[in-house]
Motif scaffolding. Structure first.
Motif, PDB file in Angstrom:
ATOM      1  N   ARG A  68      -5.249   6.101  -8.769  1.00 15.22           N
ATOM      2  CA  ARG A  68      -5.255   5.238  -7.596  1.00 15.22           C
ATOM      3  C   ARG A  68      -4.079   5.692  -6.728  1.00 15.22           C
ATOM      4  O   ARG A  68      -2.920   5.530  -7.119  1.00 15.22           O
ATOM      5  CB  ARG A  68      -5.086   3.766  -7.995  1.00 15.22           C
ATOM      6  CG  ARG A  68      -5.997   3.325  -9.124  1.00 15.22           C
ATOM      7  CD  ARG A  68      -7.464   3.320  -8.745  1.00 15.22           C
ATOM      8  NE  ARG A  68      -8.311   3.106  -9.914  1.00 15.22           N
ATOM      9  CZ  ARG A  68      -9.626   3.115  -9.898  1.00 15.22           C
ATOM     10  NH1 ARG A  68     -10.261   3.328  -8.761  1.00 15.22           N
ATOM     11  NH2 ARG A  68     -10.325   2.926 -10.995  1.00 15.22           N
ATOM     12  N   ARG A  86     -11.558   1.674  -0.223  1.00 18.95           N
ATOM     13  CA  ARG A  86     -11.566   0.385  -0.904  1.00 18.95           C
ATOM     14  C   ARG A  86     -12.360   0.450  -2.200  1.00 18.95           C
ATOM     15  O   ARG A  86     -11.959  -0.099  -3.232  1.00 18.95           O
ATOM     16  CB  ARG A  86     -12.145  -0.690   0.030  1.00 18.95           C
ATOM     17  CG  ARG A  86     -11.301  -0.954   1.273  1.00 18.95           C
ATOM     18  CD  ARG A  86     -11.814  -2.171   2.044  1.00 18.95           C
ATOM     19  NE  ARG A  86     -13.190  -2.003   2.501  1.00 18.95           N
ATOM     20  CZ  ARG A  86     -13.531  -1.449   3.661  1.00 18.95           C
ATOM     21  NH1 ARG A  86     -12.586  -1.015   4.489  1.00 18.95           N
ATOM     22  NH2 ARG A  86     -14.800  -1.357   4.021  1.00 18.95           N
ATOM     23  N   ILE A  91      -4.684   2.254  -2.813  1.00 20.14           N
ATOM     24  CA  ILE A  91      -3.717   1.197  -2.497  1.00 20.14           C
ATOM     25  C   ILE A  91      -3.160   1.412  -1.098  1.00 20.14           C
ATOM     26  O   ILE A  91      -2.534   2.439  -0.832  1.00 20.14           O
ATOM     27  CB  ILE A  91      -2.574   1.197  -3.535  1.00 20.14           C
ATOM     28  CG1 ILE A  91      -3.141   0.945  -4.938  1.00 20.14           C
ATOM     29  CG2 ILE A  91      -1.524   0.151  -3.176  1.00 20.14           C
ATOM     30  CD1 ILE A  91      -2.130   1.126  -6.047  1.00 20.14           C
ATOM     31  N   ASP A  99       5.043  -5.664   5.180  1.00 14.30           N
ATOM     32  CA  ASP A  99       4.000  -5.588   4.173  1.00 14.30           C
ATOM     33  C   ASP A  99       4.150  -4.350   3.290  1.00 14.30           C
ATOM     34  O   ASP A  99       3.347  -4.151   2.381  1.00 14.30           O
ATOM     35  CB  ASP A  99       2.615  -5.563   4.829  1.00 14.30           C
ATOM     36  CG  ASP A  99       2.228  -6.918   5.391  1.00 14.30           C
ATOM     37  OD1 ASP A  99       2.737  -7.924   4.868  1.00 14.30           O
ATOM     38  OD2 ASP A  99       1.441  -6.960   6.343  1.00 14.30           O
ATOM     39  N   SER A 102       4.131  -4.803  -0.335  1.00 10.29           N
ATOM     40  CA  SER A 102       2.877  -5.179  -0.985  1.00 10.29           C
ATOM     41  C   SER A 102       2.257  -4.001  -1.719  1.00 10.29           C
ATOM     42  O   SER A 102       1.540  -4.180  -2.698  1.00 10.29           O
ATOM     43  CB  SER A 102       1.888  -5.747   0.037  1.00 10.29           C
ATOM     44  OG  SER A 102       1.467  -4.743   0.949  1.00 10.29           O
ATOM     45  N   ALA A 103       2.520  -2.769  -1.232  1.00 10.80           N
ATOM     46  CA  ALA A 103       2.001  -1.589  -1.922  1.00 10.80           C
ATOM     47  C   ALA A 103       2.596  -1.483  -3.316  1.00 10.80           C
ATOM     48  O   ALA A 103       1.896  -1.152  -4.282  1.00 10.80           O
ATOM     49  CB  ALA A 103       2.303  -0.319  -1.122  1.00 10.80           C
ATOM     50  N   ARG A 105       3.787  -3.985  -5.098  1.00 11.88           N
ATOM     51  CA  ARG A 105       3.222  -5.063  -5.910  1.00 11.88           C
ATOM     52  C   ARG A 105       1.816  -4.705  -6.371  1.00 11.88           C
ATOM     53  O   ARG A 105       1.444  -4.960  -7.519  1.00 11.88           O
ATOM     54  CB  ARG A 105       3.214  -6.370  -5.102  1.00 11.88           C
ATOM     55  CG  ARG A 105       4.606  -6.970  -4.898  1.00 11.88           C
ATOM     56  CD  ARG A 105       4.518  -8.401  -4.393  1.00 11.88           C
ATOM     57  NE  ARG A 105       4.009  -8.448  -3.018  1.00 11.88           N
ATOM     58  CZ  ARG A 105       4.784  -8.442  -1.949  1.00 11.88           C
ATOM     59  NH1 ARG A 105       6.102  -8.365  -2.074  1.00 11.88           N
ATOM     60  NH2 ARG A 105       4.254  -8.513  -0.738  1.00 11.88           N
ATOM     61  N   ALA A 106       1.015  -4.091  -5.462  1.00 11.09           N
ATOM     62  CA  ALA A 106      -0.338  -3.684  -5.838  1.00 11.09           C
ATOM     63  C   ALA A 106      -0.308  -2.587  -6.888  1.00 11.09           C
ATOM     64  O   ALA A 106      -1.138  -2.565  -7.806  1.00 11.09           O
ATOM     65  CB  ALA A 106      -1.101  -3.212  -4.594  1.00 11.09           C
ATOM     66  N   ASP A 109       0.535  -4.217 -10.186  1.00 13.54           N
ATOM     67  CA  ASP A 109      -0.645  -4.924 -10.702  1.00 13.54           C
ATOM     68  C   ASP A 109      -1.647  -3.941 -11.305  1.00 13.54           C
ATOM     69  O   ASP A 109      -2.229  -4.207 -12.358  1.00 13.54           O
ATOM     70  CB  ASP A 109      -1.314  -5.721  -9.582  1.00 13.54           C
ATOM     71  CG  ASP A 109      -0.493  -6.925  -9.139  1.00 13.54           C
ATOM     72  OD1 ASP A 109       0.426  -7.317  -9.893  1.00 13.54           O
ATOM     73  OD2 ASP A 109      -0.765  -7.457  -8.052  1.00 13.54           O
ATOM     74  N   ALA A 110      -1.843  -2.791 -10.626  1.00 18.99           N
ATOM     75  CA  ALA A 110      -2.794  -1.796 -11.121  1.00 18.99           C
ATOM     76  C   ALA A 110      -2.353  -1.238 -12.473  1.00 18.99           C
ATOM     77  O   ALA A 110      -3.163  -1.099 -13.400  1.00 18.99           O
ATOM     78  CB  ALA A 110      -2.953  -0.669 -10.105  1.00 18.99           C
TER      79      ALA A 110
END
Length: 256
Positions: A68, A86, A91, A99, A102-103, A105-106, A109-110
């Motif tokens: 990813r 998507r 990501i 923002d 947020s990358a 954080r994503a 999470d991944a």
């Protein structure tokens, strides 16, 4: 944690992208045994051509652990390309924005879901004149320390011979070879219980970049320069040189 299924969109992208890659470049792919079979992890990869994300994705796709990537947010809004981004679980990165975090954080999470997140720590194509990895940004280090996941250093070489950095036309003939070498995970365990300060992130980033460079030395059969190319320092030196030249010209003009 089990691996995530490859899914329709990744398989569809592979159908589109793999055939031209197979035609254009030969493959010298090593180190696949260092790609974890299960669980979340990071790959940290050098970047020296606009083609190498596709060539590297092909390498890792063949391991069964699809990457990813962190990609510009604008790509996710462009019709079919956006749908593919998507659908394949890439990501989005919102640069110059609040923002941007947020990358990370994503990405965290991944990794915690058992996926692989591929980082280009340099953040852009290397500007080193000889194609060696330059200084890195701290995103990969931040995610690695937060998740304590394996960090696999990966070096690649050859896509840059097909399409050199910032070139507009590929050099197709003779057919180039894409070399990839994934090394064993970087041992970052002695950093885990320390406060995540900017200095610590910088140090961990340097360790990761050194591991990538060591793999590239094996591919190229030569040693990298002792001093790592730092674009920030180069820009500062250029500004100082330009300022000194301007001052000298002014003083010369006043003298006449």
């Amino acid at each position: 944690m089990p691996r995530r299924r490859i899914g329709f969109w990744y398989r569809f992208a592979a159908v589109l992208v793999k055939p031209p890659l197979v035609v254009l470049i030969k493959r010298d792919w090593r180190g696949m045994e260092n790609i974890p079979a299960e669980g979340g992890f990071i790959t940290a990869v050098n970047h020296n051509s606009h083609v190498d994300p596709f060539a590297y994705a092909h390498y890792q796709y063949n391991t069964g652990r699809v990457p990813r990537f962190l990609a510009k947010a604008g790509l996710f809004k462009k019709g079919f390309v956006g749908a593919a981004m998507r659908g394949t679980g890439q990501i989005p990165v919102y640069r110059e924005s609040t923002d941007a975090l947020s990358a990370f954080r994503a990405a965290i999470d991944a990794v915690e879901r058992g996926e692989c997140v591929a980082f280009y720590p340099e953040g852009t194509l290397t500007r080193d004149p000889d194609g060696w990895p330059m200084t890195g940004k701290t995103g990969a280090a931040r995610v690695a320390l937060q998740t304590r996941c394996p960090v696999v250093p990966v070096a690649q070489w050859g896509a840059n011979e097909l399409l050199p950095p910032y070139a507009k036309k590929p050099d197709i003939l003779p057919r180039k070879t894409h070399h990839v070498l994934a090394g064993p995970p970087v041992d970052l365990s002695h950093y885990y219980d320390r406060e995540m300060t900017p200095d610590l992130l910088k140090e961990v980033t340097e360790v990761i970049m050194a591991a990538i460079t060591a793999q590239l030395e094996l591919i190229r059969g030569e040693k990298a320069p002792e001093n790592v190319y730092d674009p920030r320092e180069v820009r500062i030196a250029q500004r100082r040189k330009a300022a000194a030249k301007s001052k000298a010209q002014q003083e010369e003009g006043q003298g006449t």
